[in-house]
Design a protein around this motif. Structure first.
Motif, PDB file in Angstrom:
ATOM      1  N   ILE A  20      69.077  64.465  71.226  1.00 33.92           N
ATOM      2  CA  ILE A  20      68.940  63.081  71.682  1.00 33.92           C
ATOM      3  C   ILE A  20      67.575  62.505  71.324  1.00 33.92           C
ATOM      4  O   ILE A  20      67.468  61.361  70.876  1.00 33.92           O
ATOM      5  CB  ILE A  20      69.172  62.992  73.202  1.00 33.92           C
ATOM      6  CG1 ILE A  20      70.624  63.357  73.529  1.00 33.92           C
ATOM      7  CG2 ILE A  20      68.840  61.600  73.733  1.00 33.92           C
ATOM      8  CD1 ILE A  20      70.948  63.357  74.999  1.00 33.92           C
ATOM      9  N   VAL A  21      66.535  63.297  71.489  1.00 35.02           N
ATOM     10  CA  VAL A  21      65.170  62.808  71.279  1.00 35.02           C
ATOM     11  C   VAL A  21      64.947  62.374  69.838  1.00 35.02           C
ATOM     12  O   VAL A  21      64.373  61.303  69.580  1.00 35.02           O
ATOM     13  CB  VAL A  21      64.149  63.886  71.689  1.00 35.02           C
ATOM     14  CG1 VAL A  21      62.753  63.558  71.152  1.00 35.02           C
ATOM     15  CG2 VAL A  21      64.109  64.019  73.203  1.00 35.02           C
ATOM     16  N   PHE A  22      65.395  63.181  68.886  1.00 32.38           N
ATOM     17  CA  PHE A  22      65.132  62.851  67.485  1.00 32.38           C
ATOM     18  C   PHE A  22      65.777  61.532  67.071  1.00 32.38           C
ATOM     19  O   PHE A  22      65.110  60.685  66.451  1.00 32.38           O
ATOM     20  CB  PHE A  22      65.594  63.991  66.576  1.00 32.38           C
ATOM     21  CG  PHE A  22      65.124  63.856  65.162  1.00 32.38           C
ATOM     22  CD1 PHE A  22      63.842  64.240  64.793  1.00 32.38           C
ATOM     23  CD2 PHE A  22      65.959  63.328  64.183  1.00 32.38           C
ATOM     24  CE1 PHE A  22      63.403  64.112  63.488  1.00 32.38           C
ATOM     25  CE2 PHE A  22      65.519  63.188  62.881  1.00 32.38           C
ATOM     26  CZ  PHE A  22      64.234  63.588  62.532  1.00 32.38           C
ATOM     27  N   PRO A  23      67.068  61.296  67.377  1.00 32.61           N
ATOM     28  CA  PRO A  23      67.637  59.990  67.015  1.00 32.61           C
ATOM     29  C   PRO A  23      66.946  58.818  67.707  1.00 32.61           C
ATOM     30  O   PRO A  23      66.721  57.774  67.075  1.00 32.61           O
ATOM     31  CB  PRO A  23      69.104  60.111  67.462  1.00 32.61           C
ATOM     32  CG  PRO A  23      69.380  61.562  67.470  1.00 32.61           C
ATOM     33  CD  PRO A  23      68.109  62.212  67.885  1.00 32.61           C
ATOM     34  N   VAL A  24      66.601  58.962  68.978  1.00 31.49           N
ATOM     35  CA  VAL A  24      65.955  57.854  69.688  1.00 31.49           C
ATOM     36  C   VAL A  24      64.602  57.537  69.060  1.00 31.49           C
ATOM     37  O   VAL A  24      64.262  56.370  68.839  1.00 31.49           O
ATOM     38  CB  VAL A  24      65.807  58.193  71.182  1.00 31.49           C
ATOM     39  CG1 VAL A  24      64.933  57.140  71.890  1.00 31.49           C
ATOM     40  CG2 VAL A  24      67.170  58.274  71.860  1.00 31.49           C
ATOM     41  N   LEU A  25      63.837  58.572  68.734  1.00 30.26           N
ATOM     42  CA  LEU A  25      62.530  58.347  68.101  1.00 30.26           C
ATOM     43  C   LEU A  25      62.700  57.770  66.696  1.00 30.26           C
ATOM     44  O   LEU A  25      61.900  56.937  66.261  1.00 30.26           O
ATOM     45  CB  LEU A  25      61.739  59.650  68.050  1.00 30.26           C
ATOM     46  CG  LEU A  25      61.213  60.178  69.382  1.00 30.26           C
ATOM     47  CD1 LEU A  25      60.507  61.514  69.183  1.00 30.26           C
ATOM     48  CD2 LEU A  25      60.269  59.177  70.037  1.00 30.26           C
ATOM     49  N   GLY A  26      63.718  58.223  65.971  1.00 29.96           N
ATOM     50  CA  GLY A  26      63.957  57.684  64.640  1.00 29.96           C
ATOM     51  C   GLY A  26      64.278  56.200  64.682  1.00 29.96           C
ATOM     52  O   GLY A  26      63.706  55.403  63.926  1.00 29.96           O
ATOM     53  N   HIS A  27      65.181  55.823  65.571  1.00 34.23           N
ATOM     54  CA  HIS A  27      65.495  54.398  65.719  1.00 34.23           C
ATOM     55  C   HIS A  27      64.270  53.616  66.185  1.00 34.23           C
ATOM     56  O   HIS A  27      64.011  52.499  65.709  1.00 34.23           O
ATOM     57  CB  HIS A  27      66.641  54.215  66.712  1.00 34.23           C
ATOM     58  CG  HIS A  27      67.954  54.747  66.239  1.00 34.23           C
ATOM     59  ND1 HIS A  27      68.472  54.464  64.995  1.00 34.23           N
ATOM     60  CD2 HIS A  27      68.880  55.548  66.856  1.00 34.23           C
ATOM     61  CE1 HIS A  27      69.650  55.066  64.859  1.00 34.23           C
ATOM     62  NE2 HIS A  27      69.918  55.725  65.961  1.00 34.23           N
ATOM     63  N   GLY A  28      63.517  54.208  67.106  1.00 30.05           N
ATOM     64  CA  GLY A  28      62.323  53.521  67.606  1.00 30.05           C
ATOM     65  C   GLY A  28      61.274  53.317  66.531  1.00 30.05           C
ATOM     66  O   GLY A  28      60.589  52.284  66.503  1.00 30.05           O
ATOM     67  N   THR A  29      61.148  54.276  65.610  1.00 27.06           N
ATOM     68  CA  THR A  29      60.182  54.136  64.522  1.00 27.06           C
ATOM     69  C   THR A  29      60.544  52.963  63.622  1.00 27.06           C
ATOM     70  O   THR A  29      59.663  52.277  63.086  1.00 27.06           O
ATOM     71  CB  THR A  29      60.110  55.443  63.710  1.00 27.06           C
ATOM     72  OG1 THR A  29      59.673  56.501  64.565  1.00 27.06           O
ATOM     73  CG2 THR A  29      59.126  55.313  62.548  1.00 27.06           C
ATOM     74  N   TRP A  30      61.841  52.725  63.451  1.00 29.50           N
ATOM     75  CA  TRP A  30      62.238  51.565  62.650  1.00 29.50           C
ATOM     76  C   TRP A  30      61.740  50.271  63.294  1.00 29.50           C
ATOM     77  O   TRP A  30      61.272  49.363  62.605  1.00 29.50           O
ATOM     78  CB  TRP A  30      63.752  51.532  62.492  1.00 29.50           C
ATOM     79  CG  TRP A  30      64.223  50.292  61.794  1.00 29.50           C
ATOM     80  CD1 TRP A  30      64.787  49.180  62.345  1.00 29.50           C
ATOM     81  CD2 TRP A  30      64.122  50.027  60.385  1.00 29.50           C
ATOM     82  NE1 TRP A  30      65.057  48.239  61.391  1.00 29.50           N
ATOM     83  CE2 TRP A  30      64.664  48.737  60.171  1.00 29.50           C
ATOM     84  CE3 TRP A  30      63.644  50.752  59.292  1.00 29.50           C
ATOM     85  CZ2 TRP A  30      64.721  48.159  58.906  1.00 29.50           C
ATOM     86  CZ3 TRP A  30      63.715  50.177  58.042  1.00 29.50           C
ATOM     87  CH2 TRP A  30      64.242  48.900  57.846  1.00 29.50           C
ATOM     88  N   TYR A  31      61.799  50.194  64.610  1.00 28.90           N
ATOM     89  CA  TYR A  31      61.325  48.989  65.284  1.00 28.90           C
ATOM     90  C   TYR A  31      59.806  48.884  65.247  1.00 28.90           C
ATOM     91  O   TYR A  31      59.257  47.776  65.229  1.00 28.90           O
ATOM     92  CB  TYR A  31      61.857  48.953  66.721  1.00 28.90           C
ATOM     93  CG  TYR A  31      63.313  48.589  66.749  1.00 28.90           C
ATOM     94  CD1 TYR A  31      63.721  47.264  66.672  1.00 28.90           C
ATOM     95  CD2 TYR A  31      64.291  49.579  66.802  1.00 28.90           C
ATOM     96  CE1 TYR A  31      65.064  46.927  66.656  1.00 28.90           C
ATOM     97  CE2 TYR A  31      65.642  49.258  66.792  1.00 28.90           C
ATOM     98  CZ  TYR A  31      66.018  47.923  66.720  1.00 28.90           C
ATOM     99  OH  TYR A  31      67.343  47.584  66.690  1.00 28.90           O
TER     100      TYR A  31
END
Length: 264
Positions: free
Chosen positions: A242-253
């Motif tokens: 869960i953490v990796f996808p959330v951080l990945g999406h957050g990095t895009w923002y």
């Protein structure tokens, strides 16, 4: 003769700087969680893939007797993490355009920069290998030719001896420098190369300039990334799902907020 007016350097606008407060990093995290929950199956599957690959690499290290580089390799995950998250950037980019994509298009991404993104990946992998070699040399400097005691005995060796504490301090400082440098050159470079036609060195240099000129909010984001990664380690890497996808999406923002504009 007419001399053209020149704006003093101190008066020139810094095009790298934004006015985002440190708390904006939590907004990026919330946006990442929102994208994770929007069509969650591809993001969840992506996280499972990252988890399985990580477990496979760790098992290989142990099977081949390379457990002495296991901890540097886990720290090195932070170096190549932005490259591994490229599919998550693509999902967030498509969602912003009102589209939905599946796991296949997240895994097989076509970046606007073409093969340049592969060159960036090679440089990040070389940086990771350099850090792992440096960690081995630091161990040798403090413990000489003493063999690695194994995972069951390394904690007492590090935390109950003065030499162990000294190695932790020096190794932590050197590792921190590697982590800071890799974070600065990669956090915006990979999203930028996905979104724009830009070469690897320009993207990494631009990323470093953006991080330096927006240091407060980027330090907040780096602290969030580190804290959640340590939480994932505490769960035996299960948290990465869960953490990796959330951080990945957050990095895009984070990229959209600071660096998403044409290069001048």
């Amino acid at each position: 003769m007419i001399i053209p007016a020149v704006v003093p350097p101190a008066k020139q606008e810094n095009r790298w700087r934004s006015a985002l407060p440190p708390a904006a990093a939590f907004g990026w995290l919330a946006a990442g969680w929102r994208d994770f929950r929007t069509g969650p199956l591809p993001s969840l599957s992506y996280g499972i893939l990252v988890f399985l690959v990580s477990i496979g690499i760790i098992a290989s290290f142990i099977a081949f007797g390379w457990d002495y580089i296991l901890f540097p390799a886990l720290a090195g995950f932070m170096v190549v993490g932005p490259l591994l998250a490229i599919g998550l950037y693509e999902k967030s980019r498509r969602l912003a355009a009102g589209e939905r994509i599946g796991l296949a298009r997240m895994v097989f991404v076509r970046a606007a920069s073409g093969g340049q993104i592969l060159f960036t990946g090679v440089l990040l992998c070389l940086l990771m290998l350099l850090w792992m070699r440096s960690a081995v040399l630091i161990y040798a400097l403090f413990f000489g030719l003493l063999p690695f005691p194994g995972l069951n005995h390394i904690a007492p060796m590090l935390f109950t001896t003065p030499v162990g504490w000294a190695m932790l301090l020096i190794g932590g400082a050197v590792g921190g420098l590697f982590a800071a440098f890799s974070f600065a050159i990669s956090v915006f470079a990979i999203p930028m190369q996905l979104d724009q036609r830009v070469d690897a060195l320009t993207a990494m240099g631009t990323s470093m300039a953006l991080v330096w000129n927006n240091l407060p909010v980027m330090l907040s984001w780096a602290a969030i990334v580190l804290g959640l990664f340590l939480l994932s380690l505490a769960t035996g890497l299960l948290g990465l799902i869960i953490v990796f996808p959330v951080l990945g999406h957050g990095t895009w923002y984070a990229y959209r907020a600071i660096a998403d504009r044409p290069l001048q």
